[in-house]
Design an enzyme around this catalytic site. Structure first.
Site, PDB file in Angstrom:
ATOM      1  N   ASP A  40      -2.869   6.191  12.217  1.00 59.71           N
ATOM      2  CA  ASP A  40      -2.094   5.507  11.183  1.00 59.71           C
ATOM      3  C   ASP A  40      -0.783   6.265  10.973  1.00 59.71           C
ATOM      4  O   ASP A  40      -0.747   7.330  10.348  1.00 59.71           O
ATOM      5  CB  ASP A  40      -2.896   5.469   9.879  1.00 59.71           C
ATOM      6  CG  ASP A  40      -2.157   4.758   8.747  1.00 59.71           C
ATOM      7  OD1 ASP A  40      -0.975   4.403   8.936  1.00 59.71           O
ATOM      8  OD2 ASP A  40      -2.765   4.562   7.675  1.00 59.71           O
TER       9      ASP A  40
ATOM     10  N   HIS B 266       1.109   5.059   6.762  1.00 56.72           N
ATOM     11  CA  HIS B 266       0.816   5.663   5.461  1.00 56.72           C
ATOM     12  C   HIS B 266       0.981   7.177   5.516  1.00 56.72           C
ATOM     13  O   HIS B 266       0.942   7.780   6.602  1.00 56.72           O
ATOM     14  CB  HIS B 266      -0.606   5.287   5.031  1.00 56.72           C
ATOM     15  CG  HIS B 266      -0.794   3.813   4.858  1.00 56.72           C
ATOM     16  ND1 HIS B 266      -1.308   3.013   5.866  1.00 56.72           N
ATOM     17  CD2 HIS B 266      -0.503   2.989   3.817  1.00 56.72           C
ATOM     18  CE1 HIS B 266      -1.337   1.757   5.445  1.00 56.72           C
ATOM     19  NE2 HIS B 266      -0.862   1.709   4.218  1.00 56.72           N
TER      20      HIS B 266
ATOM     21  N   SER C 108       0.813  -1.217   0.000  1.00 60.48           N
ATOM     22  CA  SER C 108       0.000   0.000   0.000  1.00 60.48           C
ATOM     23  C   SER C 108       0.845   1.264   0.000  1.00 60.48           C
ATOM     24  O   SER C 108       0.395   2.319  -0.467  1.00 60.48           O
ATOM     25  CB  SER C 108      -0.948   0.008   1.205  1.00 60.48           C
ATOM     26  OG  SER C 108      -0.221  -0.141   2.415  1.00 60.48           O
TER      27      SER C 108
END
Length: 432
Positions: A411, A414, A166
Protein backbone atom coordinates in the site's frame (compact mmCIF):
# COMPACT_ATOMS: atom_id res chain seq x y z
CA UNK A 1 53.48 87.15 18.92
CA UNK A 2 51.57 83.91 18.75
CA UNK A 3 49.25 83.41 15.78
CA UNK A 4 46.80 81.33 17.82
CA UNK A 5 43.46 83.03 18.52
CA UNK A 6 43.39 84.78 21.85
CA UNK A 7 41.10 83.35 24.51
CA UNK A 8 40.42 86.90 25.74
CA UNK A 9 38.72 87.76 22.43
CA UNK A 10 40.75 91.01 22.06
CA UNK A 11 42.48 89.95 18.85
CA UNK A 12 41.00 88.77 15.47
CA UNK A 13 42.59 86.40 12.97
CA UNK A 14 43.57 87.55 9.52
CA UNK A 15 40.72 87.69 6.97
CA UNK A 16 42.95 86.58 4.10
CA UNK A 17 43.74 82.94 5.12
CA UNK A 18 42.97 80.90 8.24
CA UNK A 19 46.04 80.27 10.32
CA UNK A 20 47.58 76.79 9.90
CA UNK A 21 46.70 75.47 13.41
CA UNK A 22 43.03 76.32 12.82
CA UNK A 23 43.05 74.47 9.50
CA UNK A 24 44.61 71.43 11.14
CA UNK A 25 42.04 71.53 13.95
CA UNK A 26 39.16 71.73 11.49
CA UNK A 27 40.50 68.80 9.47
CA UNK A 28 40.89 66.71 12.63
CA UNK A 29 37.33 67.54 13.73
CA UNK A 30 35.88 66.63 10.33
CA UNK A 31 37.89 63.38 10.29
CA UNK A 32 36.72 62.46 13.81
CA UNK A 33 33.12 63.16 12.84
CA UNK A 34 33.40 60.93 9.73
CA UNK A 35 34.95 58.12 11.76
CA UNK A 36 32.13 58.32 14.29
CA UNK A 37 29.49 58.38 11.54
CA UNK A 38 31.09 55.40 9.76
CA UNK A 39 31.23 53.41 13.00
CA UNK A 40 27.55 54.08 13.75
CA UNK A 41 26.58 53.13 10.20
CA UNK A 42 28.45 49.83 10.37
CA UNK A 43 26.87 49.08 13.74
CA UNK A 44 23.38 49.76 12.37
CA UNK A 45 23.96 47.54 9.34
CA UNK A 46 25.48 44.68 11.30
CA UNK A 47 23.87 41.23 10.89
CA UNK A 48 22.62 41.40 14.46
CA UNK A 49 20.71 44.59 13.72
CA UNK A 50 19.30 43.29 10.46
CA UNK A 51 18.01 40.17 12.18
CA UNK A 52 16.43 42.30 14.85
CA UNK A 53 14.72 44.51 12.28
CA UNK A 54 13.39 41.49 10.36
CA UNK A 55 12.28 39.73 13.55
CA UNK A 56 13.90 36.58 12.33
CA UNK A 57 13.92 33.50 14.45
CA UNK A 58 16.69 31.20 15.51
CA UNK A 59 17.16 27.72 14.20
CA UNK A 60 14.91 25.07 15.72
CA UNK A 61 13.26 27.62 18.05
CA UNK A 62 10.13 29.70 18.00
CA UNK A 63 9.96 32.97 19.89
CA UNK A 64 6.41 32.39 21.11
CA UNK A 65 6.84 30.92 24.56
CA UNK A 66 3.82 28.70 24.05
CA UNK A 67 5.83 26.62 21.61
CA UNK A 68 9.02 26.34 23.60
CA UNK A 69 10.14 22.92 24.74
CA UNK A 70 13.34 21.62 26.26
CA UNK A 71 14.21 20.09 22.90
CA UNK A 72 14.05 23.53 21.27
CA UNK A 73 16.82 25.14 23.28
CA UNK A 74 19.89 25.79 21.16
CA UNK A 75 23.00 27.94 21.30
CA UNK A 76 21.99 31.57 20.74
CA UNK A 77 25.08 32.03 18.59
CA UNK A 78 23.39 29.98 15.83
CA UNK A 79 21.50 32.49 13.73
CA UNK A 80 18.89 31.70 11.08
CA UNK A 81 17.55 34.37 8.74
CA UNK A 82 14.17 32.64 8.28
CA UNK A 83 11.22 34.64 9.57
CA UNK A 84 8.50 33.38 11.85
CA UNK A 85 5.63 31.59 10.12
CA UNK A 86 3.21 33.92 8.35
CA UNK A 87 0.65 32.18 6.10
CA UNK A 88 0.59 35.19 3.77
CA UNK A 89 4.36 35.29 3.34
CA UNK A 90 5.71 31.76 3.81
CA UNK A 91 5.68 29.18 1.03
CA UNK A 92 5.54 26.04 3.16
CA UNK A 93 6.01 23.77 0.14
CA UNK A 94 9.48 25.20 -0.48
CA UNK A 95 11.84 23.41 1.90
CA UNK A 96 13.41 20.09 2.83
CA UNK A 97 13.09 17.15 5.21
CA UNK A 98 15.75 17.20 7.93
CA UNK A 99 16.52 14.10 9.97
CA UNK A 100 16.36 14.77 13.70
CA UNK A 101 16.58 11.80 16.04
CA UNK A 102 15.63 14.00 19.00
CA UNK A 103 12.19 14.64 17.51
CA UNK A 104 9.80 12.24 19.17
CA UNK A 105 6.24 11.68 17.90
CA UNK A 106 3.53 12.76 20.32
CA UNK A 107 2.08 9.25 20.21
CA UNK A 108 2.71 5.72 18.94
CA UNK A 109 0.38 3.21 17.34
CA UNK A 110 0.43 1.39 20.67
CA UNK A 111 -0.20 4.39 22.93
CA UNK A 112 -3.08 5.88 20.91
CA UNK A 113 -6.18 3.65 20.98
CA UNK A 114 -7.92 5.41 18.11
CA UNK A 115 -5.80 4.32 15.13
CA UNK A 116 -7.06 1.96 12.43
CA UNK A 117 -5.00 -1.16 11.89
CA UNK A 118 -4.52 -0.04 8.27
CA UNK A 119 -2.03 2.66 9.39
CA UNK A 120 -0.54 1.02 12.53
CA UNK A 121 2.69 0.03 10.82
CA UNK A 122 4.83 -0.73 13.90
CA UNK A 123 2.11 -2.82 15.46
CA UNK A 124 1.82 -4.62 12.11
CA UNK A 125 5.50 -5.55 12.09
CA UNK A 126 7.48 -2.65 10.65
CA UNK A 127 10.89 -2.66 12.34
CA UNK A 128 12.67 0.44 10.99
CA UNK A 129 11.84 3.70 12.74
CA UNK A 130 13.77 6.46 10.93
CA UNK A 131 10.67 7.52 8.98
CA UNK A 132 9.24 8.90 12.25
CA UNK A 133 12.15 11.31 12.84
CA UNK A 134 12.12 13.49 9.74
CA UNK A 135 11.16 17.12 10.29
CA UNK A 136 9.88 19.42 7.54
CA UNK A 137 11.87 22.65 7.41
CA UNK A 138 10.62 25.43 5.08
CA UNK A 139 13.33 27.55 3.51
CA UNK A 140 11.65 30.89 4.12
CA UNK A 141 10.24 30.58 7.62
CA UNK A 142 10.18 28.53 10.78
CA UNK A 143 7.21 26.22 11.20
CA UNK A 144 5.89 26.30 14.78
CA UNK A 145 6.08 23.02 16.63
CA UNK A 146 2.73 21.48 17.40
CA UNK A 147 1.63 22.24 20.95
CA UNK A 148 -1.11 19.99 22.32
CA UNK A 149 -2.49 22.37 24.93
CA UNK A 150 -2.47 25.35 22.57
CA UNK A 151 -4.21 23.29 19.88
CA UNK A 152 -7.02 22.33 22.26
CA UNK A 153 -7.36 25.94 23.41
CA UNK A 154 -7.80 26.99 19.78
CA UNK A 155 -10.57 24.41 19.49
CA UNK A 156 -12.32 25.34 22.74
CA UNK A 157 -16.07 25.53 22.18
CA UNK A 158 -15.72 24.57 18.50
CA UNK A 159 -16.52 21.77 16.07
CA UNK A 160 -13.73 20.76 13.69
CA UNK A 161 -14.82 18.45 10.87
CA UNK A 162 -12.60 16.65 8.36
CA UNK A 163 -14.52 15.64 5.22
CA UNK A 164 -13.20 13.32 2.53
CA UNK A 165 -11.64 9.94 1.89
CA UNK A 166 -9.42 7.51 3.82
CA UNK A 167 -6.43 9.85 3.54
CA UNK A 168 -8.49 12.57 5.19
CA UNK A 169 -9.47 10.00 7.81
CA UNK A 170 -5.77 9.44 8.40
CA UNK A 171 -5.27 13.18 9.00
CA UNK A 172 -8.23 13.14 11.41
CA UNK A 173 -6.82 10.16 13.34
CA UNK A 174 -3.42 11.81 13.41
CA UNK A 175 -4.82 14.97 15.01
CA UNK A 176 -6.89 13.03 17.55
CA UNK A 177 -3.80 11.07 18.59
CA UNK A 178 -1.67 14.23 18.75
CA UNK A 179 -3.92 15.81 21.39
CA UNK A 180 -5.64 12.97 23.25
CA UNK A 181 -2.76 12.02 25.56
CA UNK A 182 -3.08 15.20 27.67
CA UNK A 183 -6.82 14.70 28.18
CA UNK A 184 -7.89 12.58 31.19
CA UNK A 185 -9.64 9.32 30.32
CA UNK A 186 -13.00 10.43 31.72
CA UNK A 187 -12.81 13.71 29.80
CA UNK A 188 -12.65 12.25 26.28
CA UNK A 189 -14.61 9.86 24.10
CA UNK A 190 -14.78 8.58 20.53
CA UNK A 191 -17.96 7.50 18.79
CA UNK A 192 -17.48 5.78 15.44
CA UNK A 193 -20.17 5.64 12.77
CA UNK A 194 -20.25 4.26 9.25
CA UNK A 195 -19.84 7.71 7.78
CA UNK A 196 -19.57 10.12 10.73
CA UNK A 197 -17.15 9.68 13.66
CA UNK A 198 -16.79 12.13 16.57
CA UNK A 199 -13.98 12.59 19.12
CA UNK A 200 -14.98 14.73 22.10
CA UNK A 201 -12.66 16.70 24.39
CA UNK A 202 -15.25 17.34 27.09
CA UNK A 203 -13.48 19.90 29.28
CA UNK A 204 -12.76 22.00 26.19
CA UNK A 205 -16.30 21.53 24.84
CA UNK A 206 -14.64 20.68 21.53
CA UNK A 207 -15.10 17.97 18.92
CA UNK A 208 -12.75 16.66 16.24
CA UNK A 209 -14.89 14.87 13.68
CA UNK A 210 -14.60 12.95 10.43
CA UNK A 211 -17.22 12.54 7.75
CA UNK A 212 -16.75 9.98 4.97
CA UNK A 213 -17.39 11.46 1.50
CA UNK A 214 -14.60 10.25 -0.81
CA UNK A 215 -15.87 12.21 -3.83
CA UNK A 216 -17.46 15.05 -1.79
CA UNK A 217 -20.39 14.74 -4.20
CA UNK A 218 -22.73 11.76 -3.89
CA UNK A 219 -21.98 8.37 -5.41
CA UNK A 220 -23.30 4.81 -5.36
CA UNK A 221 -20.10 3.82 -3.54
CA UNK A 222 -20.34 6.07 -0.50
CA UNK A 223 -21.51 3.55 2.11
CA UNK A 224 -21.40 0.18 0.37
CA UNK A 225 -18.01 0.49 -1.31
CA UNK A 226 -17.88 -0.88 -4.84
CA UNK A 227 -14.43 -2.35 -5.42
CA UNK A 228 -14.57 -2.15 -9.21
CA UNK A 229 -14.10 1.52 -10.19
CA UNK A 230 -15.87 0.87 -13.49
CA UNK A 231 -19.10 0.19 -11.59
CA UNK A 232 -19.03 3.42 -9.60
CA UNK A 233 -21.40 6.19 -10.62
CA UNK A 234 -21.14 9.77 -9.34
CA UNK A 235 -24.01 12.18 -8.92
CA UNK A 236 -21.84 15.15 -9.82
CA UNK A 237 -24.54 17.78 -9.33
CA UNK A 238 -25.40 17.06 -5.68
CA UNK A 239 -23.78 17.15 -2.23
CA UNK A 240 -27.00 17.58 -0.26
CA UNK A 241 -27.02 14.08 1.24
CA UNK A 242 -23.56 14.67 2.69
CA UNK A 243 -23.71 18.40 3.31
CA UNK A 244 -26.51 18.23 5.87
CA UNK A 245 -23.84 16.83 8.20
CA UNK A 246 -21.53 19.79 7.54
CA UNK A 247 -23.87 22.44 8.96
CA UNK A 248 -23.10 24.26 12.20
CA UNK A 249 -19.39 23.44 12.02
CA UNK A 250 -16.77 26.04 12.99
CA UNK A 251 -13.81 24.64 11.02
CA UNK A 252 -14.30 22.56 7.86
CA UNK A 253 -11.37 20.68 6.26
CA UNK A 254 -12.10 19.05 2.89
CA UNK A 255 -10.14 16.79 0.57
CA UNK A 256 -10.90 14.65 -2.47
CA UNK A 257 -8.41 13.22 -4.91
CA UNK A 258 -7.37 9.59 -4.97
CA UNK A 259 -10.83 8.11 -5.65
CA UNK A 260 -11.10 10.24 -8.77
CA UNK A 261 -7.88 8.75 -10.10
CA UNK A 262 -8.96 5.10 -10.13
CA UNK A 263 -9.53 5.21 -13.89
CA UNK A 264 -9.23 7.42 -16.94
CA UNK A 265 -13.00 7.81 -17.22
CA UNK A 266 -15.68 8.57 -14.62
CA UNK A 267 -19.36 7.65 -14.90
CA UNK A 268 -21.20 10.88 -14.11
CA UNK A 269 -24.92 11.18 -13.49
CA UNK A 270 -27.24 14.18 -13.23
CA UNK A 271 -30.41 13.77 -11.22
CA UNK A 272 -31.47 10.62 -9.36
CA UNK A 273 -29.93 7.17 -8.92
CA UNK A 274 -33.41 5.67 -9.19
CA UNK A 275 -32.89 4.91 -12.88
CA UNK A 276 -29.87 2.75 -12.08
CA UNK A 277 -27.12 3.06 -14.63
CA UNK A 278 -29.34 4.61 -17.26
CA UNK A 279 -28.61 8.22 -18.05
CA UNK A 280 -24.98 8.40 -16.94
CA UNK A 281 -22.26 9.88 -19.09
CA UNK A 282 -18.61 8.87 -19.14
CA UNK A 283 -16.26 11.82 -18.68
CA UNK A 284 -12.52 12.25 -18.46
CA UNK A 285 -11.53 12.24 -14.80
CA UNK A 286 -10.39 15.91 -14.68
CA UNK A 287 -13.62 17.03 -16.40
CA UNK A 288 -15.81 15.09 -13.96
CA UNK A 289 -13.69 16.38 -11.06
CA UNK A 290 -14.20 20.00 -12.15
CA UNK A 291 -18.00 19.54 -12.31
CA UNK A 292 -18.08 17.82 -8.91
CA UNK A 293 -15.83 20.40 -7.27
CA UNK A 294 -17.96 23.25 -8.65
CA UNK A 295 -20.98 21.61 -7.04
CA UNK A 296 -19.11 21.55 -3.72
CA UNK A 297 -17.96 25.17 -4.20
CA UNK A 298 -21.51 26.33 -4.90
CA UNK A 299 -22.67 24.71 -1.65
CA UNK A 300 -19.90 26.44 0.32
CA UNK A 301 -20.62 29.84 -1.25
CA UNK A 302 -24.38 29.58 -0.73
CA UNK A 303 -24.35 28.05 2.76
CA UNK A 304 -21.20 28.91 4.73
CA UNK A 305 -20.97 32.18 6.64
CA UNK A 306 -17.25 33.05 6.65
CA UNK A 307 -17.74 35.09 9.83
CA UNK A 308 -18.65 31.89 11.67
CA UNK A 309 -16.86 29.12 9.76
CA UNK A 310 -13.36 28.74 8.38
CA UNK A 311 -12.92 26.50 5.35
CA UNK A 312 -9.73 24.59 4.48
CA UNK A 313 -8.84 22.27 1.61
CA UNK A 314 -6.07 19.69 1.93
CA UNK A 315 -4.28 19.38 -1.40
CA UNK A 316 -3.79 15.98 -3.01
CA UNK A 317 -1.79 13.34 -1.18
CA UNK A 318 0.68 11.78 -3.64
CA UNK A 319 0.83 8.06 -4.30
CA UNK A 320 4.14 6.24 -4.82
CA UNK A 321 3.25 3.18 -6.86
CA UNK A 322 5.89 3.58 -9.57
CA UNK A 323 9.44 3.24 -8.28
CA UNK A 324 10.85 4.41 -11.62
CA UNK A 325 9.77 7.90 -10.55
CA UNK A 326 12.73 8.01 -8.15
CA UNK A 327 15.07 5.99 -10.41
CA UNK A 328 14.54 2.67 -8.63
CA UNK A 329 14.45 -0.34 -10.94
CA UNK A 330 12.01 -3.15 -10.42
CA UNK A 331 8.33 -3.16 -9.53
CA UNK A 332 8.54 -2.91 -5.77
CA UNK A 333 6.69 0.41 -5.57
CA UNK A 334 7.47 2.01 -2.17
CA UNK A 335 8.44 -1.29 -0.52
CA UNK A 336 11.63 -1.27 1.56
CA UNK A 337 12.23 2.47 1.15
CA UNK A 338 13.77 3.94 4.29
CA UNK A 339 14.66 7.52 3.29
CA UNK A 340 12.90 10.40 1.53
CA UNK A 341 13.78 11.46 -1.98
CA UNK A 342 16.36 14.24 -1.62
CA UNK A 343 16.09 15.67 -5.14
CA UNK A 344 14.64 19.17 -4.84
CA UNK A 345 11.15 19.59 -6.27
CA UNK A 346 10.81 15.88 -6.97
CA UNK A 347 7.45 15.22 -8.61
CA UNK A 348 6.21 11.75 -9.47
CA UNK A 349 3.42 10.33 -11.58
CA UNK A 350 1.25 9.86 -8.48
CA UNK A 351 0.34 13.57 -8.35
CA UNK A 352 -1.81 14.79 -11.22
CA UNK A 353 -1.14 18.46 -11.96
CA UNK A 354 -4.36 18.65 -13.96
CA UNK A 355 -6.32 17.99 -10.76
CA UNK A 356 -4.27 20.54 -8.84
CA UNK A 357 -5.05 23.08 -11.55
CA UNK A 358 -8.78 22.33 -11.30
CA UNK A 359 -8.75 22.89 -7.53
CA UNK A 360 -6.87 26.18 -7.89
CA UNK A 361 -9.16 27.49 -10.64
CA UNK A 362 -12.37 26.58 -8.82
CA UNK A 363 -11.30 27.87 -5.39
CA UNK A 364 -9.98 31.23 -6.65
CA UNK A 365 -13.44 32.02 -8.06
CA UNK A 366 -15.26 31.31 -4.78
CA UNK A 367 -16.78 34.05 -2.63
CA UNK A 368 -16.06 32.29 0.67
CA UNK A 369 -12.31 32.25 1.48
CA UNK A 370 -10.75 28.77 1.36
CA UNK A 371 -7.29 28.17 2.79
CA UNK A 372 -5.14 25.47 1.24
CA UNK A 373 -3.26 23.06 3.47
CA UNK A 374 -0.52 22.50 0.91
CA UNK A 375 0.79 18.99 1.54
CA UNK A 376 1.48 17.71 -1.98
CA UNK A 377 5.08 18.76 -2.60
CA UNK A 378 6.29 18.00 0.93
CA UNK A 379 4.69 14.54 0.77
CA UNK A 380 6.10 13.80 -2.68
CA UNK A 381 9.52 13.25 -1.13
CA UNK A 382 8.27 10.72 1.45
CA UNK A 383 8.46 7.42 -0.42
CA UNK A 384 9.62 5.87 2.88
CA UNK A 385 6.55 6.64 4.98
CA UNK A 386 3.72 4.60 3.46
CA UNK A 387 2.15 1.61 5.18
CA UNK A 388 3.54 -0.60 2.38
CA UNK A 389 3.21 -4.29 3.36
CA UNK A 390 2.56 -3.44 7.02
CA UNK A 391 -1.15 -3.03 6.57
CA UNK A 392 -4.41 -4.88 6.16
CA UNK A 393 -6.69 -5.88 3.32
CA UNK A 394 -10.27 -7.02 3.57
CA UNK A 395 -10.23 -6.60 7.35
CA UNK A 396 -7.16 -8.76 7.96
CA UNK A 397 -3.38 -8.28 7.97
CA UNK A 398 -1.42 -9.28 4.90
CA UNK A 399 -0.17 -12.86 5.13
CA UNK A 400 3.41 -13.89 4.45
CA UNK A 401 2.73 -14.75 0.82
CA UNK A 402 1.17 -11.35 0.19
CA UNK A 403 4.00 -9.53 1.97
CA UNK A 404 6.45 -11.32 -0.33
CA UNK A 405 4.66 -9.79 -3.33
CA UNK A 406 4.86 -6.00 -2.84
CA UNK A 407 4.15 -5.33 -6.52
CA UNK A 408 0.56 -6.41 -5.99
CA UNK A 409 0.03 -5.87 -2.26
CA UNK A 410 2.17 -2.97 -0.97
CA UNK A 411 0.00 0.00 0.00
CA UNK A 412 1.81 3.07 -1.30
CA UNK A 413 -1.19 5.35 -0.92
CA UNK A 414 -1.85 5.46 2.82
CA UNK A 415 0.65 6.70 5.41
CA UNK A 416 1.96 5.09 8.58
CA UNK A 417 0.90 6.80 11.80
CA UNK A 418 2.63 8.46 13.47
CA UNK A 419 4.08 9.90 10.30
CA UNK A 420 3.61 12.39 7.48
CA UNK A 421 0.00 13.41 8.33
CA UNK A 422 1.31 14.73 11.67
CA UNK A 423 3.23 17.33 9.66
CA UNK A 424 0.07 18.14 7.70
CA UNK A 425 -1.63 18.95 11.00
CA UNK A 426 1.37 20.97 12.15
CA UNK A 427 0.93 23.14 9.02
CA UNK A 428 -2.85 23.23 9.51
CA UNK A 429 -2.59 24.55 13.07
CA UNK A 430 0.05 27.07 12.05
CA UNK A 431 -2.68 28.52 9.78
CA UNK A 432 -5.12 28.58 12.70
Amino acid sequence: MSLAPSTSGTMKPSRARPPLPITIALVLCVFAFLVLLYTETITFLSPKSIFKLKSCSRKNTVTNSNYRTAENNVDDSIVDDRFEFDPEECNVANGKWVFNRSIKPLYTDRSCPYLDRQVSCVKNGRLDSDYRHWEWQPEDCTLPRFNQELALKKLRGKRLLFVGDSLQRGQWQSLVCMVESIIPEDKKSLKRGRSHSIFKAKEYNATIEFYWAPFLVESNSDLHIIADPKQRILKVDSVSKHAKHWLGVDILVFNSYVWWMSGLRIKALWGSFSNGEEGYEELDAPVAYRIGLKTWANWVDSTVNPNNTRVFFTTMSPTHTRSEDWNKKGKLKCFNETKPVMKKRHWGTGSDKRIMSVVTNVVEKMKVPVTFINVTQISEYRIDAHSSIYTETGGRLLNEEERADPEHHADCIHWCLPGVPDTWNQIFFAHL
